[in-house]
Design an enzyme around this catalytic site. Structure first.
Site, mmCIF file in Angstrom:
data_model
loop_
_atom_site.group_PDB
_atom_site.id
_atom_site.type_symbol
_atom_site.label_atom_id
_atom_site.label_comp_id
_atom_site.label_asym_id
_atom_site.label_seq_id
_atom_site.Cartn_x
_atom_site.Cartn_y
_atom_site.Cartn_z
ATOM 1 C CB CYS A 95 6.729 6.973 1.638
ATOM 2 S SG CYS A 95 7.793 6.824 0.319
ATOM 3 C CB CYS B 182 5.434 5.648 -1.778
ATOM 4 S SG CYS B 182 6.789 5.022 -0.969
ATOM 5 C CG ASP B 183 1.842 7.560 -0.547
ATOM 6 O OD1 ASP B 183 1.712 6.729 -1.376
ATOM 7 O OD2 ASP B 183 2.044 7.249 0.532
#
Ligand code: NAP
Length: 310
Positions: free
Chosen positions: A133, A136-137
């Site tokens: 992701c 997200c990261d």
């Protein structure tokens, strides 16, 4: 016993919830480990009708959820691990042993990211370099070089998103042609921070002395040449596996695990009163809008089925 239980809170599940709630069925929506589904890990959704400027995935899902609860849908958290379906009663058992009973069920459990199963992948997962992701990261890899694996729309989208943070993105694709739509592919090919490594697969994710990722061993599948590529992040975007395993004994699935609906319907299954919707049952389109459409169909079919069987 519930009128209808909906499994999943992605586009398919929440659209089914809106329709079922507006039909006064008071649906119970069971939320699994990824509330809001795959769209919550997408940065910008540009192709959902009605949002000409685009909308971020998390906000879109939040709005769908508000719309469903406004009409009386209820949500609970449960990861269903087994089911027993009869025509007049469907019993669902969660991982913690809790059971739920319903007259009808809509399964909209979506799909999970596919992994490569290469050495170092599991060891470096979650905070050490390997992730599925970028949304997200991505910010953890500011000013670093990273690898994205895949040649589809997801890989292109992830690579483009990462250009906001990373100094360079190496896109590894196992063929010499992208699977992605041409608009996405063209953006990737034109971006100065993205280097596409054609015909290339990763063989191993390599750890540094600090335990964090230091790079990957890669191979050109045409020349057979192997080399090491230095990078701090490894973003996997190689498709998904449908989340159908707990239901596979009771319902038909194909060789990739996708639900097979009855002939003449996209959402009806061989068990009366059990319907499927979204990415767990669609290996062709897999779009937010098509998942929402299937959720609508499933809820309308459930409503009709309940009316006929009351
Ligand atoms: P996808 O279209 O199935 O693409 C998966 C990619 O990963 C392919 O390029 C595939 O290579 C590669 N791949 C698969 N297994 C691999 C392996 N073991 N090793 C190396 N590479 C591997 O999946 P997706 O990109 O997640 O897209 C899924 C659906 O969502 C599509 O319909 C897509 O259009 C849609 N989507 C749309 C958007 C958007 O419109 N903004 C964004 C994301 C996704 P091959 O090409 O050789 O098969």
């Amino acid at each position: 016993m519930e009128n209808v239980i909906i499994l999943g809170t992605g586009c398919a599940g929440l659209t089914a919830a809106i329709y079922a709630a507006r039909a006064n069925l008071e649906p119970l929506v069971l939320e699994g480990s990824q509330p809001g589904g795959q769209l919550t890990t997408t940065s910008e959704v540009e192709n959902f009708p009605g949002w000409p400027e685009g909308i971020d995935g998390f906000t879109l899902m939040d709005k769908l959820r508000q719309q469903a609860t406004r009409f009386g849908a209820r949500t609970d958290y449960a990861r269903i691990s087994s089911v027993h379906f009869c025509e007049d009663k469907k019993v669902l058992t969660a991982e913690d042993g809790k059971t739920f009973e319903a007259k009808s069920v809509i399964i909209a459990t979506g799909a999970s990211p596919r992994l490569l199963d290469i050495p170092g992948e599991k060891e470096m997962f979650g905070g050490k370099g390997v992730t599925t992701c970028a949304t997200c990261d991505g910010a953890f890899y500011r000013d670093m070089e990273v690898i994205v694996v895949g040649g589809g729309d997801s890989a292109c989208e992830e690579a483009l998103f990462l250009t906001h943070f990373c100094s360079k993105i190496h896109l590894l694709h196992r063929r010499d042609e992208l699977r992605a739509s041409s608009i996405m592919g063209d953006r990737v090919k034109a971006h100065e921070k993205i280097q596409i490594h054609w015909d290339t697969i990763p063989l191993e994710v390599l750890a540094g002395e600090d335990g964090l990722m230091r790079g990957a061993r890669i191979k050109n599948v045409k020349s057979g040449e192997e080399s090491e590529l230095a990078a701090k992040g490894f973003f996997l975007a190689i498709g998904h596996i449908p989340n159908t395993e707990p239901f596979a004994k009771e319902l038909d699935t194909d060789h990739n695990g996708y639900f097979i609906p009855c002939a003449g319907s996209q959402v009806r299954t061989k068990v009366p009163g059990v319907f499927v919707a979204g990415d767990c049952a669609d290996h062709v389109f897999r779009q937010a809008i098509t998942a929402a459409g299937m959720g609508c169909q499933a809820a309308m079919e459930a409503e009709r089925w309940l009316a006929e069987h009351e």
